[in-house]
Design an enzyme around this catalytic site. Structure first.
Site, PDB file in Angstrom:
ATOM      1  N   ASP A 185       0.860  -1.175   0.000  1.00  7.43           N
ATOM      2  CA  ASP A 185       0.000   0.000   0.000  1.00  7.43           C
ATOM      3  C   ASP A 185       0.899   1.227   0.000  1.00  7.43           C
ATOM      4  O   ASP A 185       1.828   1.316   0.809  1.00  7.43           O
ATOM      5  CB  ASP A 185      -0.903   0.001   1.241  1.00  7.43           C
ATOM      6  CG  ASP A 185      -1.818   1.211   1.282  1.00  7.43           C
ATOM      7  OD1 ASP A 185      -2.399   1.552   0.242  1.00  7.43           O
ATOM      8  OD2 ASP A 185      -1.944   1.831   2.364  1.00  7.43           O
ATOM      9  N   GLU A 289      -1.788  -1.374  -5.729  1.00  5.30           N
ATOM     10  CA  GLU A 289      -3.051  -0.756  -6.147  1.00  5.30           C
ATOM     11  C   GLU A 289      -2.876  -0.034  -7.473  1.00  5.30           C
ATOM     12  O   GLU A 289      -1.801   0.495  -7.771  1.00  5.30           O
ATOM     13  CB  GLU A 289      -3.512   0.263  -5.095  1.00  5.30           C
ATOM     14  CG  GLU A 289      -3.918  -0.353  -3.776  1.00  5.30           C
ATOM     15  CD  GLU A 289      -4.266   0.713  -2.762  1.00  5.30           C
ATOM     16  OE1 GLU A 289      -5.369   0.641  -2.199  1.00  5.30           O
ATOM     17  OE2 GLU A 289      -3.443   1.622  -2.537  1.00  5.30           O
ATOM     18  N   ASP A 370      -2.769   1.332   7.295  1.00  4.41           N
ATOM     19  CA  ASP A 370      -1.981   1.036   6.100  1.00  4.41           C
ATOM     20  C   ASP A 370      -1.649  -0.446   5.984  1.00  4.41           C
ATOM     21  O   ASP A 370      -1.709  -1.023   4.887  1.00  4.41           O
ATOM     22  CB  ASP A 370      -0.684   1.864   6.108  1.00  4.41           C
ATOM     23  CG  ASP A 370      -0.964   3.359   6.036  1.00  4.41           C
ATOM     24  OD1 ASP A 370      -1.920   3.733   5.335  1.00  4.41           O
ATOM     25  OD2 ASP A 370      -0.243   4.140   6.676  1.00  4.41           O
TER      26      ASP A 370
END
Length: 386
Positions: A185, A289, A370
């Site tokens: 992330d 992502e 996170d």
């Protein structure tokens, strides 16, 4: 061993004669671009229904241009082919509504460059032979061992330095398999947060950035003083006119400012290269992502921090390094990765950015925001590939 195309950048140290010829070649490429662009404009204005002159047609006109402008013969002829190719691509993008109308190039642009496809070779550890320039001193050429040079770009940047960027074909060895997978992330306080709890801090160069701000202010002030002095002189003297370039103080500030800006960029690049190489060495599968950084820049409170983190560059480096070294990169949608509990799957809804830890109301599991997102990213990525 896998064959890949890599980019290698070397510093150049030309002598005075080579420097003069380099600037001549910058000007020649700019001249050909502007002539071809002007020709396309005039052709359209004279007959809007006329067919666009394609890349082959522009290449056919080069011989006539060299007869009309003999100084064009001083350049590497393949650089004009690259100019025509780039102009043809610009018009194709325009016709497909993917870009604006090509612009004329100016000699006042701070960055100048030309690209050629001719053969250039390594002569010694710190010396290369380039078309028209001959033997020229460079930084270390050890990276070019067992590599085939496909094309080269010689550039001058605002710091006053010359660089040679080479596109080479070379072989790389596959990295050993580790059997490990990780979800990543990206963030602002920490650039990358791994699903195993490891956090990699965001790059910072506070001292250099302060120097950039300081010298930007000095540059603006000195340039304003120079412009005022030029306007006052030219108003009072009708025969002898001054130019802004006659004042050197603001140009010194511009050079120092540019060098600090380049230092920040170089340090950021070095940090990202080391971080991405470390991740590719450790993990066989990396899940990230699919963020649209361009949309996130619309938030003016976070735009500078996002730009400093260089999420896009981080992803690009991971992509090509995974392809080079036989690792796998998976991209997934960023939807709800920080809202879903990684223990029970409960969607707790949106949360303000200031909330960095939260407790799941359904299973009472306490999460670091996170790390929880990174775990969800890893699971979703592995599920997507079965």
């Amino acid at each position: 061993m896998t064959k890949v195309i890599k980019g290698i950048k070397l510093r150049l140290y030309p002598n005075q004669a080579q420097t003069n010829l380099i600037w001549q070649m910058f000007g020649n490429d700019r001249k050909v671009w502007n002539l071809m662009l002007d020709m396309a404009q005039q052709r359209y204005h004279n007959n809007p229904k006329s067919q666009f002159v394609n890349e082959y047609g522009m290449n056919y006109l080069l011989k006539r241009l060299k007869q009309e402008y003999p100084y064009l013969k001083l350049s590497d002829s393949t650089s004009f082919l690259v100019v025509n190719h780039n102009l043809a691509l610009a018009f194709k993008a325009l016709f497909k509504h993917r870009g604006g109308y090509p612009r004329f190039k100016s000699r006042h642009q701070l960055r100048q460059a030309y690209t050629g496809r001719s053969v250039c070779r390594v002569e010694a550890k710190r010396r290369m032979k380039l078309p028209k320039l001959g033997s020229i001193r460079t930084s270390k050429t050890g990276q070019l061992t067992h590599s085939k040079i496909k094309r080269y770009t010689l550039s001058y940047n605002p710091t006053g330095r010359y660089y040679l960027s080479l596109q080479v074909e070379t072989e790389v060895e596959q990295l050993p398999k580790t059997g490990q997978s990780v979800g990543i992330d990206v963030g602002i306080a920490d650039l990358a947060i791994a699903s195993n709890g490891i956090k990699y801090p965001t790059f910072n160069a506070h001292w250099h950035e302060k120097q950039v701000i300081k010298w930007q202010s000095k540059f603006n002030r000195r340039k304003n003083i120079a412009e005022t002095a030029v306007n006052q002189w030219n108003h009072s003297h009708k025969t002898i006119k001054e130019d802004l370039n006659d004042y050197q103080n603001w140009q010194k500030a511009r050079m120092i400012k540019a060098r600090y800006q380049k230092a920040v960029a170089n340090k950021r690049q070095d940090y990202l290269q080391k971080l991405t190489t470390d991740l590719v060495r450790k993990y066989d599968v990396i899940v990230i992502e699919d963020l649209k950084a361009k949309n996130l820049f619309k938030n003016h409170h976070l735009a500078k921090s996002i730009a400093n983190a260089s999420w896009r560059q981080f992803r690009i480096m991971l992509e090509y390094k995974c392809a080079w070294y036989g690792k796998k990169l998976i991209t997934i949608s960023a939807k709800d990765t920080s809202r879903i509990c990684s223990k029970c799957g409960f969607n707790s809804g949106p949360k303000p950015l200031k909330i960095r830890e939260w407790t799941c109301p359904q299973c009472s599991a306490h999460h670091d925001r996170d790390i929880n997102a990174a775990v969800n990213i890893l699971r979703r990525g592995l599920k997507a590939v079965g």
